[in-house]
Design a protein around this motif. Structure first.
Motif, PDB file in Angstrom:
ATOM      1  N   TYR A  24       3.827   0.432   2.086  1.00  0.00           N
ATOM      2  CA  TYR A  24       3.689  -0.396   3.439  1.00  0.00           C
ATOM      3  C   TYR A  24       3.532  -1.842   2.915  1.00  0.00           C
ATOM      4  O   TYR A  24       2.351  -2.068   2.167  1.00  0.00           O
ATOM      5  N   ARG A  25       4.234  -2.732   3.443  1.00  0.00           N
ATOM      6  CA  ARG A  25       3.950  -4.156   3.060  1.00  0.00           C
ATOM      7  C   ARG A  25       3.441  -4.834   4.044  1.00  0.00           C
ATOM      8  O   ARG A  25       3.894  -4.765   5.281  1.00  0.00           O
ATOM      9  N   PHE A  53       0.813  -1.079   0.024  1.00  0.00           N
ATOM     10  CA  PHE A  53      -0.029   0.021  -0.113  1.00  0.00           C
ATOM     11  C   PHE A  53       0.819   1.222   0.138  1.00  0.00           C
ATOM     12  O   PHE A  53       1.768   1.323   0.595  1.00  0.00           O
ATOM     13  N   PHE A  54       0.664   2.189  -0.993  1.00  0.00           N
ATOM     14  CA  PHE A  54       1.359   3.599  -0.709  1.00  0.00           C
ATOM     15  C   PHE A  54       0.411   4.586   0.245  1.00  0.00           C
ATOM     16  O   PHE A  54      -0.671   4.593  -0.010  1.00  0.00           O
ATOM     17  N   CYS A  55       1.171   5.063   1.155  1.00  0.00           N
ATOM     18  CA  CYS A  55       0.537   6.058   2.054  1.00  0.00           C
ATOM     19  C   CYS A  55       1.646   7.295   2.141  1.00  0.00           C
ATOM     20  O   CYS A  55       2.614   6.811   2.683  1.00  0.00           O
ATOM     21  N   CYS A  96      -0.865  -8.388  -4.393  1.00  0.00           N
ATOM     22  CA  CYS A  96      -1.224  -7.042  -5.317  1.00  0.00           C
ATOM     23  C   CYS A  96      -0.264  -6.084  -4.583  1.00  0.00           C
ATOM     24  O   CYS A  96      -0.067  -5.666  -3.263  1.00  0.00           O
ATOM     25  N   LYS A  97       0.570  -5.342  -5.342  1.00  0.00           N
ATOM     26  CA  LYS A  97       1.699  -4.160  -5.051  1.00  0.00           C
ATOM     27  C   LYS A  97       1.163  -3.000  -5.262  1.00  0.00           C
ATOM     28  O   LYS A  97       2.011  -1.956  -5.209  1.00  0.00           O
ATOM     29  N   CYS A  98      -0.197  -2.805  -5.755  1.00  0.00           N
ATOM     30  CA  CYS A  98      -0.378  -1.287  -6.224  1.00  0.00           C
ATOM     31  C   CYS A  98      -1.813  -0.679  -5.518  1.00  0.00           C
ATOM     32  O   CYS A  98      -2.646  -0.323  -6.355  1.00  0.00           O
ATOM     33  N   LEU A  99      -1.775  -0.799  -4.157  1.00  0.00           N
ATOM     34  CA  LEU A  99      -3.132  -0.380  -3.640  1.00  0.00           C
ATOM     35  C   LEU A  99      -2.616   1.097  -2.958  1.00  0.00           C
ATOM     36  O   LEU A  99      -1.402   1.480  -2.638  1.00  0.00           O
TER      37      LEU A  99
END
Length: 171
Positions: free
Chosen positions: A80-81, A73-75, A147-150
């Motif tokens: 963030y993994r 997740f991008f924040c 998924c790596k693009c949330l």
């Protein structure tokens, strides 16, 4: 590591735990262990190493991901993994992110215009432009395993709406 020059550097710098030595973004964080992912290991952890397994016209490419147990997740400029699966309800993922340290994305109180992430309910998760509702599973939004693009974002930021048309934001 140098002393931060301004508030923006403070958020990205070592005092904020964002991996100040990283030139792009604010580093990466492992929510399962509540620890920083060192910059030199990010590409390995997020499976971004190009190989000749699937070359394109003789050029190495990043092969399909193998880690289907973690999502990214991008924040606030940081990745963030966290362990998460498509059959998990959205609120469970939010709780895992919060427990794992996503509140570190909060700006210092004196420069933010929102309350910050104070509890897991303050998070909104977004995939493919859709805000995900707590009562649904990630699979309901077609989120694939690994998924790596949330996106994870503070709910209050979404509720602020767009800046006024005369705002300097648009300049």
């Amino acid at each position: 590591m140098s002393k931060p020059q301004d508030d923006k550097a403070l958020v990205a710098g070592e005092e904020a735990g964002g991996g100040g030595g990283v030139s792009l973004g604010k580093g990466a964080w492992d929510c399962d262990t509540n620890t920083e992912i060192p910059p030199e290991k990010e590409a390995i952890v997020f499976e971004e190493i190009a190989t000749m397994d699937f070359p394109f016209e003789g050029i190495p490419t990043v092969p399909p991901r193998k880690d289907m147990d973690h999502m990214a997740f991008f924040c606030g400029g940081c990745r963030y993994r966290v362990t998460a699966y498509p059959d998990w309800p959205v609120e469970r993922v939010k709780q895992a992110l919060f427990k794992g340290g996503i509140a570190r994305a909060n700006k210092p109180e004196h420069i933010r215009n929102t309350p910050g992430i104070q509890k897991w309910e303050d998070l909104e998760l977004i995939y493919a432009g859709q805000r995900m509702a707590n009562g649904k599973q990630l699979a309901d939004y077609h989120v694939p395993p690994g998924c790596k693009c949330l996106i994870a974002i503070e709910r209050a930021k979404l509720e602020l709406g767009k800046p006024d048309p005369d705002s300097a934001y648009w300049n």
